[in-house]
Design a protein around this motif. Structure first.
Motif, short mmCIF file in Angstrom:
data_model
loop_
_atom_site.label_atom_id
_atom_site.label_comp_id
_atom_site.label_asym_id
_atom_site.label_seq_id
_atom_site.Cartn_x
_atom_site.Cartn_y
_atom_site.Cartn_z
N UNK A 15 0.83 -1.21 0.00
CA UNK A 15 0.00 0.00 0.00
C UNK A 15 0.86 1.25 0.00
N UNK A 16 1.80 1.31 0.94
CA UNK A 16 2.66 2.50 1.00
C UNK A 16 3.49 2.60 -0.27
N UNK A 17 4.00 1.43 -0.71
CA UNK A 17 4.78 1.40 -1.95
C UNK A 17 3.98 1.90 -3.14
N UNK A 18 2.71 1.54 -3.19
CA UNK A 18 1.87 1.96 -4.31
C UNK A 18 1.68 3.48 -4.31
N UNK A 19 1.37 4.02 -3.14
CA UNK A 19 1.16 5.47 -3.03
C UNK A 19 2.44 6.22 -3.42
N UNK A 20 3.58 5.77 -2.86
CA UNK A 20 4.84 6.44 -3.15
C UNK A 20 5.23 6.30 -4.63
N UNK A 21 5.04 5.09 -5.16
CA UNK A 21 5.46 4.89 -6.56
C UNK A 21 4.55 5.66 -7.51
N UNK A 22 3.29 5.84 -7.11
CA UNK A 22 2.38 6.65 -7.91
C UNK A 22 2.91 8.09 -7.97
N UNK A 23 3.32 8.55 -6.81
CA UNK A 23 3.87 9.90 -6.69
C UNK A 23 5.13 10.05 -7.57
N UNK A 24 6.05 9.08 -7.42
CA UNK A 24 7.28 9.11 -8.21
C UNK A 24 6.95 9.00 -9.71
N UNK A 25 6.04 8.11 -10.02
CA UNK A 25 5.67 7.88 -11.42
C UNK A 25 5.09 9.12 -12.07
#
Lengths: 251, 239
Positions: A60-70
């Motif tokens: 979940x945290x990875x998804x939110x962060x990677x969305x941000x980075x992406x």
């Protein structure tokens, strides 16, 4: 009536396919000559639950962060500032061109040692997010490129301002285009997080590895591990399908 | 309605990086109610229409149109894909023309009902035929009651039976006093339904199109003065 016969056809074929897979597994098990013993599940239930929750949290945290980075990487890549464009390009190509396991080792020592991040969970989430962010950037980039130019022109023609065009036309259409792919990527994150076990983040895979090292119930352990991952990924696959249907106006 | 165009030229950069001139020193000064722009493909008709509608800025020259509120209808895919036909009409009315939601809904339903489109109002463009899409696009363009409507080949992507229903709708709006400028390949419509016609084409001498001849539609079609117009009409009206 036609619908009904089609339904019967579907059910029969689905049953046959499942039966074949189960039979293959069953024969393999027989050849191994092992007997099933799933009692470890009860025995280690709190550890398994902890591992499961850790995987969910990481993802979940990875998804939110990677969305941000992406999003940032995609904006830089589509933007006009050449310097940022190249940074984004190097990032995306490096990440997508190398295996995750290599990145985990490399970044773990760089992030962990050079930048003094000792928390394995934090390092794990960061590595995972950086990795998935590159893929999400590509999903967003493709989404932006696929937007029909006539839609923006039409927005101008009806008199929308620039910010109205972005808010009312571009973003809703972009989300519709990329949402199914993003759900798929979330599913990938869940599976990829299992590799963080190599830096001893005690997530689901690592938990099962530890348990199977204690009781030598390799077959049952990994079978159960698979089932647990499917509990997370199958609902996501269904959600992805629903989104695809809902946003089919794009095609 | 007075329209004045002064020495207007337009160039753009091709994907290969070359400058291409599409319009070359276009001049026009006349009162119009309905005007069709005809001419060979690639002759800059659509570009001129987009410039007059304010969608693109000309590289040189200037123009004046006596009215503020205009509407635009594209050749195809002009409707917003993620909204229903109804929303395509109501949302711009609310966001741009400051209608309340109820007012916008009333206006949209009135138009859709009149043109027999109400039953399709809640469908997205992808569920509508090309003809329905174009008629809703026209309804959207006339919903805020513009003084002038621009139509860019509104029927050239349509099958013949849909072409007729779209042209009928434009003609009906004309009878109510709507002014429009239409780029079209439908010569019958240009001749019979438009008061004036302008012929836009490149010439041997000029790179970029210019307005070769403008006048009453009937005259242009029956007695064109310029040989290039006559050749064009002879060729396309042969069948």
């Amino acid at each position: 009536m036609v619908l009904r016969s089609q339904l019967i056809k579907k059910v029969v074929n689905a049953l046959l396919a499942s039966l074949l897979v189960l039979a293959l597994v069953w024969i393999s098990v027989l050849r191994l000559g092992v007997s099933f013993d799933f009692s470890f599940i009860i025995q280690f239930k709190s550890r398994i639950l902890q591992g499961f929750l850790m995987t969910v949290a990481l993802s979940l945290i990875g998804f939110v962060l990677s969305l941000f980075i992406g999003i940032i990487a995609a904006l830089w890549q589509n933007g006009k500032i050449l310097f940022l464009k190249y940074i984004s390009s190097i990032y995306i190509n490096f990440i997508r061109g190398t295996p995750l396991i290599m990145q985990i080792y490399l970044f773990y020592y760089i992030i962990g040692t050079a930048w003094g991040v000792n928390n394995r969970f934090v390092s794990g989430v960061l590595i995972l997010s950086v990795f998935e962010g590159a893929y999400i950037a590509e999903i967003i980039r493709a989404g932006i490129q696929g937007l029909a130019p006539t839609q923006v022109e039409a927005a101008r023609a009806v008199g929308f301002t620039k910010s109205q065009t972005i808010k009312l036309v571009i973003i809703p259409q972009l989300i519709a285009r990329i949402l199914p792919a993003l759900v798929g990527q979330f599913s990938s994150i869940i599976k990829d997080s299992s590799l963080l076990s190599i830096i001893a983040v005690i997530e689901l895979t690592q938990t099962i590895r530890e348990i199977s090292a204690l009781n030598f119930r390799l077959f049952e352990s990994y079978l159960f591990l698979g089932v647990l991952y499917l509990c997370l990924t199958i609902p996501l696959a269904i959600v992805g399908k629903i989104f695809e249907k809902q946003f089919s106006f794009e095609t | 309605m007075r329209i004045t165009i002064k020495d207007l030229s337009h160039s753009f950069v091709t994907p290969e990086g070359k400058m291409k001139k599409v319009l070359s020193h276009v001049d026009f000064d006349d009162d119009i109610s309905t005007l069709s722009l005809i001419g060979p493909s690639g002759g800059g008709k659509s570009t001129l229409l987009r410039i007059l509608a304010g969608l693109i800025k000309p590289t040189e020259g200037e123009f004046f149109i006596e009215c503020k509120k205009t509407g635009f209808v594209f050749q195809q895919n002009g409707l917003f894909k993620h909204w229903t036909g109804l929303e395509n009409i109501t949302i711009p009315l609310e966001k741009v023309h400051k209608y309340t939601h109820t007012e916008a809904l009333e206006r949209a339903e009135e138009l859709l009902d009149r043109f027999g489109l109400l039953k399709d109002a809640y469908k997205k463009p992808s569920e509508l035929s090309g003809g329905q899409q174009q008629r809703i696009a026209i309804a959207r363009a006339v919903a805020p009651r513009p003084n002038l409507l621009f139509l860019d080949e509104p029927t050239s992507a349509l099958d013949p039976e849909y072409t007729v229903e779209v042209l009928d709708m434009i003609n009906e709006l004309k009878d109510e006093g709507l002014n429009f400028i239409i780029v079209t390949h439908e010569m019958g419509f240009a001749k019979l339904a438009c008061e004036k016609t302008g012929f836009l084409s490149e010439t041997v001498l000029s790179q970029g199109a210019r307005l070769i001849e403008v006048g009453k539609s009937r005259e242009i079609f029956e007695h064109p003065k310029e040989p290039i117009v006559k050749n064009f009409l002879d060729k396309i009206l042969m069948w």
